[in-house]
Write a protein that holds these residues in place. Structure first.
Motif, PDB file in Angstrom:
ATOM      1  N   ASP A  82     -20.129  22.382 -19.775  1.00 55.65           N
ATOM      2  CA  ASP A  82     -19.200  21.272 -19.687  1.00 55.65           C
ATOM      3  C   ASP A  82     -20.065  20.374 -18.625  1.00 55.65           C
ATOM      4  OD1 ASP A  82     -17.488  22.406 -21.099  1.00 55.65           O
ATOM      5  OD2 ASP A  82     -16.115  23.210 -19.711  1.00 55.65           O
ATOM      6  N   LEU A  83     -20.650  20.957 -17.503  1.00 59.09           N
ATOM      7  CA  LEU A  83     -21.349  20.327 -16.388  1.00 59.09           C
ATOM      8  C   LEU A  83     -22.426  19.543 -17.103  1.00 59.09           C
ATOM      9  CD1 LEU A  83     -22.266  19.569 -13.571  1.00 59.09           C
ATOM     10  CD2 LEU A  83     -23.367  21.808 -13.279  1.00 59.09           C
ATOM     11  N   LEU A  84     -23.168  20.191 -17.856  1.00 59.21           N
ATOM     12  CA  LEU A  84     -24.497  19.362 -18.522  1.00 59.21           C
ATOM     13  C   LEU A  84     -23.843  18.389 -19.375  1.00 59.21           C
ATOM     14  CD1 LEU A  84     -26.588  22.741 -19.034  1.00 59.21           C
ATOM     15  CD2 LEU A  84     -27.015  20.769 -17.355  1.00 59.21           C
ATOM     16  N   ASP A  85     -22.943  18.663 -19.977  1.00 56.50           N
ATOM     17  CA  ASP A  85     -22.422  17.524 -20.967  1.00 56.50           C
ATOM     18  C   ASP A  85     -21.885  16.444 -20.313  1.00 56.50           C
ATOM     19  OD1 ASP A  85     -21.759  16.681 -23.804  1.00 56.50           O
ATOM     20  OD2 ASP A  85     -19.857  16.745 -23.051  1.00 56.50           O
ATOM     21  N   ALA A  86     -21.220  16.678 -19.085  1.00 51.48           N
ATOM     22  CA  ALA A  86     -20.771  15.561 -18.477  1.00 51.48           C
ATOM     23  C   ALA A  86     -21.936  14.559 -17.768  1.00 51.48           C
ATOM     24  CB  ALA A  86     -19.832  16.045 -17.356  1.00 51.48           C
ATOM     25  N   ALA A  87     -22.803  15.617 -17.273  1.00 48.55           N
ATOM     26  CA  ALA A  87     -23.947  15.027 -16.565  1.00 48.55           C
ATOM     27  C   ALA A  87     -24.996  13.987 -17.523  1.00 48.55           C
ATOM     28  CB  ALA A  87     -25.085  15.994 -15.979  1.00 48.55           C
ATOM     29  N   SER A  88     -24.917  14.214 -18.817  1.00 51.92           N
ATOM     30  CA  SER A  88     -25.634  13.599 -19.788  1.00 51.92           C
ATOM     31  C   SER A  88     -24.918  12.265 -20.194  1.00 51.92           C
ATOM     32  CB  SER A  88     -25.678  14.496 -21.266  1.00 51.92           C
ATOM     33  OG  SER A  88     -24.505  14.604 -21.807  1.00 51.92           O
ATOM     34  N   LYS A  89     -23.546  12.242 -19.771  1.00 48.95           N
ATOM     35  CA  LYS A  89     -23.014  11.043 -20.125  1.00 48.95           C
ATOM     36  C   LYS A  89     -22.421  10.155 -19.110  1.00 48.95           C
ATOM     37  CE  LYS A  89     -20.359  13.640 -23.887  1.00 48.95           C
ATOM     38  NZ  LYS A  89     -19.273  14.101 -24.485  1.00 48.95           N
ATOM     39  N   ALA A  90     -22.237  10.790 -17.873  1.00 56.72           N
ATOM     40  CA  ALA A  90     -22.028   9.894 -16.927  1.00 56.72           C
ATOM     41  C   ALA A  90     -22.619  10.835 -15.610  1.00 56.72           C
ATOM     42  CB  ALA A  90     -20.617   9.809 -16.655  1.00 56.72           C
ATOM     43  N   PRO A  91     -23.776  10.465 -15.378  1.00 53.03           N
ATOM     44  CA  PRO A  91     -24.293  11.298 -14.558  1.00 53.03           C
ATOM     45  C   PRO A  91     -23.874  10.869 -12.628  1.00 53.03           C
ATOM     46  CG  PRO A  91     -26.163  10.030 -15.187  1.00 53.03           C
ATOM     47  CD  PRO A  91     -24.905   9.910 -16.160  1.00 53.03           C
ATOM     48  N   GLN A  92     -23.555  11.978 -11.863  1.00 53.09           N
ATOM     49  CA  GLN A  92     -23.489  11.448 -10.677  1.00 53.09           C
ATOM     50  C   GLN A  92     -24.557  11.771  -9.663  1.00 53.09           C
ATOM     51  OE1 GLN A  92     -20.192  10.023  -9.750  1.00 53.09           O
ATOM     52  NE2 GLN A  92     -20.165   9.981 -12.279  1.00 53.09           N
ATOM     53  N   GLY A  93     -25.423  10.879  -9.291  1.00 52.93           N
ATOM     54  CA  GLY A  93     -26.651  11.401  -8.482  1.00 52.93           C
ATOM     55  C   GLY A  93     -27.819  11.666  -9.219  1.00 52.93           C
ATOM     56  N   ASN A  94     -28.888  11.786  -8.676  1.00 51.12           N
ATOM     57  CA  ASN A  94     -30.066  11.975  -9.135  1.00 51.12           C
ATOM     58  C   ASN A  94     -30.439  13.232 -10.017  1.00 51.12           C
ATOM     59  OD1 ASN A  94     -33.165  11.033  -9.736  1.00 51.12           O
ATOM     60  ND2 ASN A  94     -33.506  12.695  -8.312  1.00 51.12           N
ATOM     61  N   VAL A  95     -29.915  14.447  -9.290  1.00 54.68           N
ATOM     62  CA  VAL A  95     -29.870  15.648 -10.089  1.00 54.68           C
ATOM     63  C   VAL A  95     -29.348  15.651 -11.234  1.00 54.68           C
ATOM     64  CG1 VAL A  95     -29.579  18.095  -9.518  1.00 54.68           C
ATOM     65  CG2 VAL A  95     -30.414  16.810  -7.635  1.00 54.68           C
ATOM     66  N   GLN A  96     -28.179  15.132 -10.896  1.00 50.63           N
ATOM     67  CA  GLN A  96     -27.279  15.093 -12.552  1.00 50.63           C
ATOM     68  C   GLN A  96     -28.063  14.330 -13.586  1.00 50.63           C
ATOM     69  OE1 GLN A  96     -23.074  14.615 -12.700  1.00 50.63           O
ATOM     70  NE2 GLN A  96     -22.611  16.241 -11.230  1.00 50.63           N
ATOM     71  N   ARG A  97     -28.812  13.155 -13.039  1.00 50.41           N
ATOM     72  CA  ARG A  97     -29.367  12.505 -14.063  1.00 50.41           C
ATOM     73  C   ARG A  97     -30.538  13.241 -14.638  1.00 50.41           C
ATOM     74  NH1 ARG A  97     -29.954   8.912 -10.871  1.00 50.41           N
ATOM     75  NH2 ARG A  97     -28.357   7.551 -11.495  1.00 50.41           N
ATOM     76  N   LEU A  98     -31.111  13.972 -13.813  1.00 50.91           N
ATOM     77  CA  LEU A  98     -32.275  14.900 -14.370  1.00 50.91           C
ATOM     78  C   LEU A  98     -31.718  15.716 -15.348  1.00 50.91           C
ATOM     79  CD1 LEU A  98     -34.191  15.511 -10.815  1.00 50.91           C
ATOM     80  CD2 LEU A  98     -35.198  14.311 -12.997  1.00 50.91           C
ATOM     81  N   LEU A  99     -30.546  16.425 -15.026  1.00 55.75           N
ATOM     82  CA  LEU A  99     -30.166  17.446 -15.739  1.00 55.75           C
ATOM     83  C   LEU A  99     -29.522  16.842 -17.176  1.00 55.75           C
ATOM     84  CD1 LEU A  99     -28.228  19.747 -13.186  1.00 55.75           C
ATOM     85  CD2 LEU A  99     -30.295  20.357 -14.187  1.00 55.75           C
ATOM     86  N   GLY A 100     -28.908  15.777 -17.120  1.00 54.03           N
ATOM     87  CA  GLY A 100     -28.462  15.373 -18.067  1.00 54.03           C
ATOM     88  C   GLY A 100     -29.426  14.631 -19.234  1.00 54.03           C
ATOM     89  N   ASP A 101     -30.409  14.124 -18.643  1.00 51.36           N
ATOM     90  CA  ASP A 101     -31.579  13.884 -19.758  1.00 51.36           C
ATOM     91  C   ASP A 101     -32.297  15.113 -20.389  1.00 51.36           C
ATOM     92  OD1 ASP A 101     -31.177  11.102 -19.031  1.00 51.36           O
ATOM     93  OD2 ASP A 101     -33.059  11.165 -17.778  1.00 51.36           O
ATOM     94  N   PHE A 102     -32.446  16.347 -19.342  1.00 55.18           N
ATOM     95  CA  PHE A 102     -32.779  17.683 -19.752  1.00 55.18           C
ATOM     96  C   PHE A 102     -31.914  18.077 -21.036  1.00 55.18           C
ATOM     97  CE2 PHE A 102     -35.063  21.568 -17.725  1.00 55.18           C
ATOM     98  CZ  PHE A 102     -35.605  21.716 -19.026  1.00 55.18           C
ATOM     99  N   TRP A 103     -30.779  18.083 -20.880  1.00 51.21           N
ATOM    100  CA  TRP A 103     -29.703  18.605 -21.801  1.00 51.21           C
ATOM    101  C   TRP A 103     -29.784  17.632 -22.946  1.00 51.21           C
ATOM    102  CZ3 TRP A 103     -26.891  22.794 -23.049  1.00 51.21           C
ATOM    103  CH2 TRP A 103     -25.778  22.495 -23.466  1.00 51.21           C
ATOM    104  N   ALA A 104     -29.737  16.457 -22.755  1.00 53.01           N
ATOM    105  CA  ALA A 104     -29.754  15.926 -24.181  1.00 53.01           C
ATOM    106  C   ALA A 104     -30.926  15.858 -25.094  1.00 53.01           C
ATOM    107  CB  ALA A 104     -29.485  14.357 -23.592  1.00 53.01           C
ATOM    108  N   SER A 105     -32.123  15.867 -24.241  1.00 48.19           N
ATOM    109  CA  SER A 105     -33.402  15.984 -24.871  1.00 48.19           C
ATOM    110  C   SER A 105     -33.378  17.432 -25.787  1.00 48.19           C
ATOM    111  CB  SER A 105     -34.573  16.092 -24.168  1.00 48.19           C
ATOM    112  OG  SER A 105     -34.619  17.200 -23.258  1.00 48.19           O
ATOM    113  N   GLY A 106     -32.602  18.554 -25.274  1.00 47.23           N
ATOM    114  CA  GLY A 106     -32.711  19.733 -25.828  1.00 47.23           C
ATOM    115  C   GLY A 106     -31.879  19.673 -27.005  1.00 47.23           C
TER     116      GLY A 106
END
Length: 670
Positions: A82-106
C-alpha cells in the motif's frame, strides 16, 4: 480437566441402555453423547482465550501453518504494498519519489519486456573489454560496487575483538550453487543436478549475448572455474561458528600478498579505508590470486558474464525470469509457481532499497504516541529486570554487579535505528526496472560499506523496520523493536495497559533475559567477549535448564498423537518465555499497583493472544524436530502453569490443568 473423554461418554451411554427394558430399547433411539465441554481458563487457557481466533481461522490448501504472528507478517507486507502504491501516485518527499518510480517501473511488465537485457549491457560491455589478467580485478571490484558479488563475498560485520566497530569480511562466495559440495560429489543425484545446472548456465549466457556455438564450451568454463573456487572453500557446516570464520589481518598487507587480485585497490573502490579486515580462509584467496594469473581472460569473461546474468535475471525480461525460476525456484527450492508480480517487485525493492522502505514505513504506520508508549513499557520491564537480578539467588555478588552494570548500559531502540542513512541517490525514473535495481543496490552497498570503521557498530540494525521483529542484539547490548512489530497482536493500542504489558511487555522481558542467560554470559558490561559467570552460576543454570526441559518434555505436541515437545531442544527459549511473563507482570504491577482483578485477566489474555496457530501434521512434525520454540499452545500455557498469580486471577486450584502445585512451579526470580 473439564473435558469429558469420548470413551467415558460412550460407556455411560451403554450402561444406560443396559438398564432399560428391552422393549424401550427398541422404541427409543440411543441417547446422543454430550458435546465436549469448552476449554475453561483453568483447563486450557490457550484454547479458552483464543477460542474465537481458533474457530475463525483455518488452514488454506497447500499452506502448512497459520498463526497470529504469521498474520502480523502478512499485514506488514500488505502495508508495504500500500505504501509503494501510494508513493507511485502521490509521493511525499524525495525518498517516496524514488520508491514510487522504482515500484511503477517494476509493475510495468511491458516496459520490462521492451528493456530486454539493456540494463546489464554496460556491465557486459565492461566484461567484453577485458584483454589481460590486469583487467580482471577492476572488473570484479566494479561488480561488487553495484551489488553483484563475484568470486568472493565482502561485507561489513562486527569486529569480534572490539564490539564497538565493524570491519570488512572477505568470505567465500562466487558460486552459482548454494553448497560447494555440489561441485565435488559424484553420486547420481548430484550429477543429474549438475547437468541441469549446466543447461541453466547456457540459457543465461545465451540471453547475455554469447553465440550459440560457444555456449557449451563457455558453460563448461564457468563450471570449471566455480569448481576450483569450491575446492578451496570450507564446508557449509564449518561456517556456523563465528569465531572460526574470523581472521583479522592488516589491510596494508593485502596488496603484497594478493598482487594479482589487487585487494588493496578493491577496498579503495568500495570506499573502505579501515586498518583491519577479516580473512578467515587465506588459502582460498591465495587460490583465487593464482587463478587470476593462470586462467585465460576468455574463461574469466564467461564466468563474469554469467554471474551478471544470473544475479540480474529475476529483474529482467521474461526469458531471464523464466530461466532463473525454472532452476532456482523449481529445481533448488521445489517451488510450484513464482510469486505474484507485486510480491516479486516488493522482494526486489526490499533487497536493493529495504532501508528506504523502512524509513517511509515507520513514518506512515508508526504514530509518535505508539513509539513513545512502547519505549516507556520497555523501560519499565528493564527496571523490573534490575530488581529481579537483585533477588536472583543464582548469581554471586560479583556476577550481580556485572549484570547490573550491563543492564545500566543497555539501550532501547524502537521503530527505526537511532542513526539514519544518507538517502542521496541517483534519480531512478520509471523507464527501466533493471536499471533501477542497479541504482538502488549500488546505494545500499555504499551505505553498507559506511558501517566499516570505529564508532559504526551501531550504525543500523540487521533487521528492517518494516519487518516484524523484537530482538536483543547481544553484541551491541540493545533491544531492537521494529515499527512493524508495534501492531496487533503484539501492540494493540485499543487494549488496556495490562494487556499491552502481557503481550508486548512479556516479549520485551523474553528478549532482555537473553542478555543474562547462558548466551549473554559471554559478553560483559563493556561489550567485551568473556565469560562473566563462575562455575557455580553455570551449574545453577544447567540445573534450571534440566527442570524446564523435563517440564516441557511432558507436554503433548499438538496435532501429533504420541509425540511430546522436545524439552531439551526448546529449554533456552522456554526459560526466556517464563522470564518474560514474570518480568512483565512485575513491571505492570509496579506501574499499576492497585489494579482490579479484570486487569489481571487482561494481562494473561494479552500473552495468550500472541500464540494461536494451526499447523498441518507435516508442518508440526518438521517444527517438532527442528524448532527451538515450543508450539503455540505451550508458549501460551507453559509460563502460566508456573505462576501463582495466574491461578489467583482466574481462581484455578493448585494441581488443576493450568496451575501446578507450588513445589512443582518453576520461578526464575522468586
Amino acid at each position: 480437566m473439564n473435558l469429558r473423554p469420548l470413551a467415558c461418554a460412550l460407556a455411560l451411554s451403554l450402561i444406560a441402555g443396559l438398564a432399560s427394558p428391552p422393549a424401550d430399547a427398541q422404541k427409543k433411539r440411543a441417547a446422543k453423547p454430550k458435546a465436549a465441554a469448552a476449554a475453561s481458563a483453568c483447563s486450557d487457557f490457550y484454547a479458552n482465550a483464543n477460542a474465537d481466533w481458533l474457530r475463525s481461522n483455518t488452514l488454506l490448501p497447500n499452506v502448512g501453518s497459520v498463526s497470529a504472528l504469521e498474520q502480523l507478517g502478512a499485514r506488514s507486507r500488505q502495508q508495504q504494498l500500500d505504501l509503494l502504491d501510494a508513493a507511485s501516485k502521490a509521493p511525499q518527499g524525495n525518498v517516496q519519489r524514488l520508491l514510487g518510480d522504482f515500484w511503477a517501473s517494476g509493475l510495468d511488465e511491458a516496459a520490462v519486456e521492451r528493456d530486454g537485457a539493456q540494463p546489464i549491457a554496460p556491465l557486459i560491455g565492461r566484461i567484453d573489454a577485458i584483454k589481460s589478467a590486469k583487467d580482471i580485478p577492476p572488473a570484479i571490484a566494479a561488480l561488487h560496487q553495484v551489488g553483484i558479488p563475484v568470486l568472493f563475498n565482502f561485507g561489513a560485520d562486527i569486529d569480534l575483538n572490539d564490539f564497538n566497530r565493524h570491519i570488512g569480511y572477505f568470505a567465500q562466495g562466487g558460486l552459482g550453487l548454494p553448497d560447494p559440495a555440489y561441485y565435488t560429489r559424484t553420486d547420481a543425484d548430484t550429477r543429474a543436478l549438475m547437468g541441469r545446472y549446466s543447461s541453466y548456465v547456457q540459457k543465461i549466457l545465451a540471453l547475455t549475448g554469447t553465440p550459440q556455438a560457444q555456449l557449451a564450451a563457455d558453460a563448461q568454463s564457468v563450471i570449471d572455474l566455480e569448481t576450483r573456487i569450491a575446492s578451496a572453500s570450507r564446508p557449509l557446516l564449518d561456517l556456523r561458528d563465528p569465531r572460526s570464520n574470523f581472521g583479522p589481518v592488516a589491510t596494508n598487507t593485502l596488496g603484497k600478498k594478493y598482487k594479482r587480485l589487487q585487494l588493496d585497490q578493491f577496498l579503495k573502490v568500495q570506499g573502505v579505508n579501515d586498518d583491519t579486515v577479516s580473512m578467515a580462509n587465506p588459502a582460498l584467496f591465495a587460490q583465487l590470486d593464482n587463478l587470476v594469473g593462470s586462467l585465460k581472460p576468455a574463461q574469466w569473461k564467461a564466468y563474469l558474464r554469467w554471474r551478471i546474468g544470473d544475479a540480474m535475471a529475476p529483474y529482467l525480461a521474461k526469458q531471464f525470469r523464466d530461466a532463473s525460476f525454472e532452476f532456482r525456484g523449481q529445481v533448488l527450492q521445489g517451488l510450484a509457481a513464482p510469486p505474484s508480480r507485486p510480491q516479486a517487485v516488493l522482494d526486489a525493492i526490499t533487497l536493493a532499497a529495504g532501508p528506504m522502505v523502512g524509513h517511509e514505513y515507520a513514518a506512515r504506520y508508526l504514530p509518535a504516541a505508539t513509539d513513545k508508549r512502547a519505549e516507556e513499557i520497555a523501560a519499565k520491564v528493564r527496571d523490573a529486570l534490575g530488581q529481579a537480578l537483585d533477588r536472583d539467588t543464582r548469581f554471586s555478588a560479583a556476577a550481580k554487579a556485572e549484570a547490573k552494570a550491563k543492564l545500566d548500559a543497555l539501550k532501547i531502540e524502537v521503530g527505526t535505528p537511532n542513526r539514519d542513512l544518507d538517502y542521496t541517490v541517483q534519480p531512478m525514473g520509471r523507464g527501466s526496472f533493471g536499471s533501477n535495481m542497479l541504482i538502488a543496490s549500488t546505494w545500499r552497498h555504499r551505505e553498507e560499506m559506511k558501517r566499516i570503521g570505529r564508532g559504526n557498530a551501531d550504525r543500523r540494525w540487521d533487521v528492517l523496520p518494516q519487518e516484524p521483529s523484537l530482538a536483543y542484539d547481544i553484541t551491541q547490548n540493545r533491544l531492537i523493536v521494529t515499527a512493524a512489530m508495534l501492531q496487533p497482536p503484539v501492540f494493540d493500542t485499543g487494549k488496556s495497559a495490562a494487556w499491552l504489558y502481557g503481550s508486548y511487555g512479556a516479549l520485551v522481558g523474553h528478549e532482555l533475559s537473553h542478555g543474562f542467560d547462558n548466551r549473554g554470559r559471554f559478553v560483559d558490561a563493556k561489550q567485551e567477549l568473556r565469560d562473566w559467570w563462575t562455575p557455580a552460576e553455570a551449574s545453577a543454570w544447567d540445573a534450571l535448564s534440566r527442570r524446564v526441559a523435563t517440564q516441557y518434555g511432558g507436554f503433548d505436541y499438538p496435532g501429533l498423537g504420541g509425540t511430546r515437545v522436545n524439552g531439551t531442544q526448546t529449554a533456552g527459549e522456554d526459560i526466556a518465555d517464563i522470564a518474560g511473563v514474570e518480568l512483565a507482570w512485575a513491571a505492570w504491577h509496579a506501574s499499576e499497583p492497585a489494579a482490579a482483578k479484570p486487569a489481571s485477566e487482561d494481562f494473561y489474555k494479552g500473552w495468550a493472544a500472541l500464540w494461536p496457530q494451526h499447523m498441518t501434521p507435516e508442518a508440526a512434525r518438521q517444527r517438532a524436530a527442528t524448532s527451538v520454540h515450543a508450539p503455540g499452545r505451550w508458549r501460551a500455557n507453559g509460563p502460566l502453569l508456573n505462576q501463582a498469580s495466574f491461578g489467583e486471577a482466574f481462581a484455578c486450584k493448585a494441581g488443576s490443568g493450568m496451575q501446578l502445585a507450588a513445589d512443582q512451579q518453576i520461578r526464575l526470580f522468586p
